[in-house]
Design a protein around this motif. Structure first.
Motif, PDB file in Angstrom:
ATOM      1  N   ARG A  24     -30.297  -3.375  21.931  1.00 29.31           N
ATOM      2  CA  ARG A  24     -29.780  -3.392  20.301  1.00 29.31           C
ATOM      3  C   ARG A  24     -31.166  -3.273  19.227  1.00 29.31           C
ATOM      4  N   TYR A  28     -30.409  -0.498  16.976  1.00 29.78           N
ATOM      5  CA  TYR A  28     -30.248  -0.959  15.378  1.00 29.78           C
ATOM      6  C   TYR A  28     -31.687  -0.288  14.765  1.00 29.78           C
ATOM      7  N   TYR A  61     -18.764   4.419  19.649  1.00 24.63           N
ATOM      8  CA  TYR A  61     -17.517   3.394  19.901  1.00 24.63           C
ATOM      9  C   TYR A  61     -16.509   4.092  20.860  1.00 24.63           C
ATOM     10  N   LYS A 128     -23.323  -0.185  27.070  1.00 21.38           N
ATOM     11  CA  LYS A 128     -22.750  -1.515  26.363  1.00 21.38           C
ATOM     12  C   LYS A 128     -21.521  -2.115  27.038  1.00 21.38           C
ATOM     13  N   TRP A 298     -14.452  -1.998   9.078  1.00 15.82           N
ATOM     14  CA  TRP A 298     -15.627  -1.193   9.551  1.00 15.82           C
ATOM     15  C   TRP A 298     -15.896   0.009   8.471  1.00 15.82           C
ATOM     16  N   ASN A 437     -12.566   0.584  15.919  1.00 15.17           N
ATOM     17  CA  ASN A 437     -13.810   0.669  15.535  1.00 15.17           C
ATOM     18  C   ASN A 437     -14.454   1.910  15.373  1.00 15.17           C
TER      19      ASN A 437
HETATM   20  N1  GLN Z   1     -23.138  -5.933  15.939  1.00 13.08           N
HETATM   21  C1  GLN Z   1     -22.479  -6.196  17.109  1.00 13.08           C
HETATM   22  C2  GLN Z   1     -23.034  -5.259  18.294  1.00 13.08           C
HETATM   23  O1  GLN Z   1     -23.874  -4.406  17.939  1.00 13.08           O
HETATM   24  C3  GLN Z   1     -20.885  -6.007  17.058  1.00 13.08           C
HETATM   25  C4  GLN Z   1     -20.441  -4.453  16.377  1.00 13.08           C
HETATM   26  C5  GLN Z   1     -19.401  -3.974  16.341  1.00 13.08           C
HETATM   27  O2  GLN Z   1     -18.444  -4.401  16.845  1.00 13.08           O
HETATM   28  N2  GLN Z   1     -18.888  -3.302  15.434  1.00 13.08           N
HETATM   29  O3  GLN Z   1     -22.807  -5.212  19.424  1.00 13.08           O
END
Ligand code: GLN
Length: 498
Positions: A24, A28, A61, A128, A298, A437
């Motif tokens: 992450r 991120y 996603y 993931k 979202w 999502n």
């Molecule tokens: N912040 C969490 C993650 O990165 C969930 C993100 C989400 O479900 N959109 O896993």
């Protein structure tokens, strides 16, 4: 001692915590500077950068649908996590190269940019879903510690989510566009650490309650699917597919139609199954309805990495005199607030006892939190002339309210889908959740493209936006109306869930 009454957690949980934290960090950290890199180095305009951001995250996603399927059928969790991690690290290195050559070879850098993000999409799809599924497998069926385990794991996600933008922002978001590449490099190093942690500790600690190794190749998997050549060729093939899908969405915007088709098609398949009884169908209907509302959540929430980062960069006072706060750092706030607020909210639900609201009501509260966050920032920019910068309290307060909203909606929605799905359709309905999502993230990109810049007026469904106040009010209306409808429906949905 009976395992259901065991105290403490298996060591494997902490291995998975560290693996996920570093991944992450990479994800991120890269996202924190992504639109800044696109607008300040690659010189894309805000609208194009926003659309690319939405396409990228939407595919992020969707790719777990393939990664989860491949692991269940052929490769097992471990192999999928390691391969996915390596592919993401390569993706970061490709982006690093893009950030190195962008001013000398624009054509090459475009190619590298799409390829790097395509590799991130592919790798994430394998990493993931498989790491999340290993967490639950550490415990016996019905073990009471599982919920706590996922909470601890979620903390790992957010420690990574807080540190990634902070460190990557520090080295990459310096004001000099040539420095963005260092953020990609540091993200890639984080990803390599994640893979090493998993590889070194998985054999010893990631085991089921009977001490059997977890995440192995499924017994039914054909041996030829496991040869390293096939794995490498398979990943290379999928990477090319995802790079292509990403590029095509940037050009033709087809994802919107595809996602709508999935969102209509999958529920139609499930709801017309004659083998499901009325009660099961009602529960499926609740899942689908809730997923529909989640799209709007979202769509507004994921502005974080797009329009809200433009806002942080261009319209927020970040100069402290001795130091200018990088715009990307604001993306750490959400994770920091999660770490602080998650235990408080858990305590609050327990304290409410019998008065604790049902899931749909909590999710309506989540949407309300989001609407209030945007109302706060819309108030902060009201009557502010374009180009004038506002205090950091507006973005910070907004992220606080958004995080409260996220905690009311995201974990609750996920467990609602888990609990209400008929066994036969549990994976397919989880796919609907992921599709929602993906849809929300695609919508986020499309809406961020309406960010008003240089006095330009933008329009959405007949609503004109001349300035930032109008823009933020769009999200107040969107999340506010969705919240209101869900509040009104919540007691009916609660009955349908029983
Ligand atoms: N912040 C969490 C993650 O990165 C969930 C993100 C989400 O479900 N959109 O896993």
């Amino acid at each position: 001692m009976n395992q259901n009454t065991q105290k403490g957690h298996p060591k494997g949980l902490y291995v998975l915590f560290a693996t996920e934290m570093w991944e992450r960090f990479n994800f991120y950290g890269m996202r924190a500077i992504l639109v800044l890199f696109m607008t300040k180095a690659l010189l894309f305009d805000h609208a194009f950068a926003s659309n690319l951001y939405g396409s990228y995250l939407s595919l992020v996603y969707l790719s777990p649908l393939i990664g989860g399927f491949m692991a269940d059928k052929y490769w097992g969790n471990n192999r999928s996590i390691i391969t996915g991690g390596i592919v993401m690290a390569i993706g970061e290195l490709v982006l690093f190269t893009c950030g190195t050559v962008y001013h000398t070879s624009p054509q090459l850098s475009s190619f590298l940019f799409f390829s790097g993000l395509g590799l991130m999409i592919t790798g994430n799809g394998f990493f993931k879903p498989n790491i999340s599924s290993l967490v639950g497998q550490l415990y016996p069926r019905g073990d009471k510690r599982k919920d706590a385990a996922y909470t601890i794991f979620y903390m790992g996600i957010n420690v990574g989510g807080a540190l990634g933008p902070f460190i990557c922002g520090l080295v990459g978001d310096t004001g000099n566009p040539a420095d963005f590449r260092w953020a990609f490099l540091v993200g890639g190093i984080g990803m390599i650490i994640s893979v090493i942690v998993q590889k070194v500790f998985q054999q010893k600690y990631v085991r089921d309650p009977d001490n059997n190794l977890l995440g192995l190749v499924p017994a039914s998997s054909p041996r030829k699917m496991l040869s390293p050549v096939i794995v490498i060729l398979g990943m290379a093939f999928l990477s090319v597919v995802f790079i292509g899908l990403f590029y095509l969405d940037a050009k033709y915007n087809y994802l919107f139609y595809l996602l709508t088709a999935c969102f209509v098609g999958i529920p139609a398949i499930v709801l017309t199954d004659k083998k499901l009884n009325k009660n099961e169908k009602q529960k499926v209907a609740v899942i689908i309805l809730v997923c529909f509302f989640v799209i709007f959540f979202w769509g507004a929430y994921e502005q974080a990495g797009a329009s809200l980062t433009f806002f942080a960069s261009e319209q927020t006072k970040r100069d402290l005199g001795f130091f200018t706060v990088p715009a990307s750092w604001f993306q750490s706030l959400n994770s920091i607030f999660i770490i602080v607020l998650a235990p408080l909210l858990a305590w609050f639900w327990i304290k409410l006892g019998k008065r604790e609201p049902a899931s749909p009501f909590k999710m309506a509260m989540g949407l309300l939190g989001l609407a209030l966050g945007y109302l706060w920032i819309a108030y902060g920019v009201k009557d502010v002339q374009s180009g004038i910068k506002v205090s950091i309290i507006w973005l910070t307060g907004m992220y606080f309210l958004h995080t409260v909203g996220e905690l009311c909606l995201s974990p609750i929605g996920l467990s609602l889908v888990n609990q209400l799905s008929p066994l036969k359709y549990s994976s397919l309905l989880m796919a609907v959740w992921f599709t929602a999502n993906a849809f929300g993230n695609k919508l986020a990109g499309v809406l961020s493209a309406l960010y008003p810049e240089n006095g330009k007026t933008t329009t959405f469904l007949g609503y004109h936006m001349n300035n930032l106040h109008d823009f933020f009010m769009l999200f107040v209306f969107m999340a506010g109306i969705a919240s209101l409808i869900l509040f009104l429906l919540s007691s009916k949905l609660k009955k349908m869930m029983q």
